[in-house]
Design a protein around this motif. Sequence first.
Motif, PDB file in Angstrom:
ATOM      1  N   PHE A 116     101.424  -2.496  79.423  1.00  0.00           N
ATOM      2  CA  PHE A 116     101.862  -1.205  79.957  1.00  0.00           C
ATOM      3  C   PHE A 116     103.343  -0.940  79.764  1.00  0.00           C
ATOM      4  O   PHE A 116     103.767   0.219  79.618  1.00  0.00           O
ATOM      5  CB  PHE A 116     101.482  -1.107  81.442  1.00  0.00           C
ATOM      6  CG  PHE A 116     102.442  -1.767  82.385  1.00  0.00           C
ATOM      7  CD1 PHE A 116     103.360  -1.020  83.108  1.00  0.00           C
ATOM      8  CD2 PHE A 116     102.447  -3.150  82.557  1.00  0.00           C
ATOM      9  CE1 PHE A 116     104.240  -1.618  83.989  1.00  0.00           C
ATOM     10  CE2 PHE A 116     103.324  -3.757  83.427  1.00  0.00           C
ATOM     11  CZ  PHE A 116     104.230  -2.992  84.159  1.00  0.00           C
ATOM     12  N   GLU A 117     104.175  -1.976  79.735  1.00  0.00           N
ATOM     13  CA  GLU A 117     105.621  -1.781  79.648  1.00  0.00           C
ATOM     14  C   GLU A 117     106.038  -1.171  78.309  1.00  0.00           C
ATOM     15  O   GLU A 117     107.121  -0.600  78.188  1.00  0.00           O
ATOM     16  CB  GLU A 117     106.348  -3.104  79.874  1.00  0.00           C
ATOM     17  CG  GLU A 117     106.202  -3.623  81.314  1.00  0.00           C
ATOM     18  CD  GLU A 117     106.908  -4.945  81.524  1.00  0.00           C
ATOM     19  OE1 GLU A 117     107.161  -5.630  80.523  1.00  0.00           O
ATOM     20  OE2 GLU A 117     107.205  -5.281  82.687  1.00  0.00           O
ATOM     21  N   GLU A 118     105.178  -1.309  77.310  1.00  0.00           N
ATOM     22  CA  GLU A 118     105.498  -0.786  75.980  1.00  0.00           C
ATOM     23  C   GLU A 118     105.017   0.652  75.796  1.00  0.00           C
ATOM     24  O   GLU A 118     105.312   1.285  74.780  1.00  0.00           O
ATOM     25  CB  GLU A 118     104.850  -1.667  74.906  1.00  0.00           C
ATOM     26  CG  GLU A 118     105.214  -3.132  75.012  1.00  0.00           C
ATOM     27  CD  GLU A 118     104.335  -4.011  74.135  1.00  0.00           C
ATOM     28  OE1 GLU A 118     103.572  -3.440  73.309  1.00  0.00           O
ATOM     29  OE2 GLU A 118     104.394  -5.244  74.265  1.00  0.00           O
ATOM     30  N   ASP A 125      99.965   7.222  77.800  1.00  0.00           N
ATOM     31  CA  ASP A 125      99.203   6.102  77.233  1.00  0.00           C
ATOM     32  C   ASP A 125      98.837   5.074  78.299  1.00  0.00           C
ATOM     33  O   ASP A 125      97.759   4.474  78.239  1.00  0.00           O
ATOM     34  CB  ASP A 125     100.007   5.432  76.107  1.00  0.00           C
ATOM     35  CG  ASP A 125     100.076   6.295  74.857  1.00  0.00           C
ATOM     36  OD1 ASP A 125      99.227   7.207  74.719  1.00  0.00           O
ATOM     37  OD2 ASP A 125     100.980   6.074  74.024  1.00  0.00           O
ATOM     38  N   ILE A 126      99.721   4.846  79.271  1.00  0.00           N
ATOM     39  CA  ILE A 126      99.391   3.931  80.372  1.00  0.00           C
ATOM     40  C   ILE A 126      98.210   4.485  81.156  1.00  0.00           C
ATOM     41  O   ILE A 126      97.254   3.759  81.468  1.00  0.00           O
ATOM     42  CB  ILE A 126     100.597   3.745  81.321  1.00  0.00           C
ATOM     43  CG1 ILE A 126     101.725   2.998  80.630  1.00  0.00           C
ATOM     44  CG2 ILE A 126     100.168   2.975  82.583  1.00  0.00           C
ATOM     45  CD1 ILE A 126     103.014   2.966  81.441  1.00  0.00           C
ATOM     46  N   VAL A 130     107.970   5.801  81.852  1.00  0.00           N
ATOM     47  CA  VAL A 130     108.021   5.804  83.321  1.00  0.00           C
ATOM     48  C   VAL A 130     109.464   5.876  83.809  1.00  0.00           C
ATOM     49  O   VAL A 130     109.767   6.531  84.821  1.00  0.00           O
ATOM     50  CB  VAL A 130     107.326   4.548  83.886  1.00  0.00           C
ATOM     51  CG1 VAL A 130     107.507   4.479  85.400  1.00  0.00           C
ATOM     52  CG2 VAL A 130     105.848   4.548  83.526  1.00  0.00           C
ATOM     53  N   SER A 131     110.377   5.237  83.096  1.00  0.00           N
ATOM     54  CA  SER A 131     111.783   5.197  83.505  1.00  0.00           C
ATOM     55  C   SER A 131     112.428   6.581  83.536  1.00  0.00           C
ATOM     56  O   SER A 131     113.474   6.775  84.163  1.00  0.00           O
ATOM     57  CB  SER A 131     112.573   4.293  82.551  1.00  0.00           C
ATOM     58  OG  SER A 131     112.439   4.748  81.212  1.00  0.00           O
ATOM     59  N   ILE A 133      95.971  -7.000  85.020  1.00  0.00           N
ATOM     60  CA  ILE A 133      95.346  -5.953  84.204  1.00  0.00           C
ATOM     61  C   ILE A 133      96.420  -5.159  83.456  1.00  0.00           C
ATOM     62  O   ILE A 133      96.295  -4.881  82.260  1.00  0.00           O
ATOM     63  CB  ILE A 133      94.495  -5.018  85.079  1.00  0.00           C
ATOM     64  CG1 ILE A 133      93.301  -5.772  85.663  1.00  0.00           C
ATOM     65  CG2 ILE A 133      94.013  -3.802  84.274  1.00  0.00           C
ATOM     66  CD1 ILE A 133      92.543  -5.004  86.732  1.00  0.00           C
ATOM     67  N   LEU A 134      97.491  -4.799  84.160  1.00  0.00           N
ATOM     68  CA  LEU A 134      98.571  -4.046  83.528  1.00  0.00           C
ATOM     69  C   LEU A 134      99.226  -4.850  82.408  1.00  0.00           C
ATOM     70  O   LEU A 134      99.567  -4.301  81.349  1.00  0.00           O
ATOM     71  CB  LEU A 134      99.616  -3.657  84.580  1.00  0.00           C
ATOM     72  CG  LEU A 134      99.187  -2.584  85.579  1.00  0.00           C
ATOM     73  CD1 LEU A 134     100.241  -2.423  86.664  1.00  0.00           C
ATOM     74  CD2 LEU A 134      98.950  -1.255  84.879  1.00  0.00           C
TER      75      LEU A 134
END
Length: 310
Positions: free
Chosen positions: A132-134, A139-140, A97-98, A126-127
Amino acid sequence: MAVFNILHITKYQYNFAVKESSNEIRLFPHNFENQDVLHYDLMISHYPEVTYSNDYHGNKVGHFNILEAHDEMIIQSKMLVRINHSLKIPEIDDTKVSAIDLHNDIYLLRLSYPEKIKKQAEIEAILKEIHFEEKSIIDIAYACNQYVFNNFEYTKGITNVETTVDEILGHKKGVCQDFAHVLLQLLRTAGIPSRYVSGYICPNESGMRGEGATHAWVEIYTPKQGWLGIDPTNNIWTMDNHVKLSVGMNFKDCSPAKGSFKGLAQQTLSVSVQIGYEDGRHIQEINDVALQKNSVVFELQSNHTEQQQQ
């Protein structure tokens, strides 16, 4: 690759005559990388003049007025569309995302803002649950899509076009537009530009939910692959049987038909979709659409008018 002949009939009926009806329609299929519009025809009862424009999202919009008194309005949209979604099957893509440059694209930035809701903490939980950060953008999206599919029950008649994300999270039931709205909230909270898609899912004898009728799903943006469609109602990426009409922030941006009229009347809305195949087969689905409830004052006035007519 697939070719579909689609007939979409929208019928409004009023219990008393109305006039000066002003309308806006988004019933025009997109020409884009994996969808070609081979033929299109529009017919509207009372034969009004239709003018056209493009909205903020690039959708073609039709505008028309029916000034004379009428107790019925029928909009018939007929299209021949060729689909080749193999051109947009998600690739192996580890982009995070970054990597999305939101600050130099106002449109993407706007589509990455989640709606303000009371149950935002539930969305964030839920996230966190899916880590999700990984994950990469792809994939998210897939993990969120799968979560909605597995944890929300597909049930007709529970919701309408005015149902909020908070309400959907409360009863965890709904139809395609509700699944899409929850998925949008998840993806935008994760920082992924995402948009609502209105269209059709044409039957392919696989038993997917929403087949043969108007349908809704979501598109996500990735820097490497652009816009990719994902369908939370069926837990799949979009396929050759997904036909795209319009895109937007939510359902309100993509409503196939909306408008206003003068007159004290109650309206009903029926939508019929007939889908034909190259081999001559066809299937038809008819739905009575749940509209926003009238106010108490309106109901009292309408009942008084009806009594006077008896």
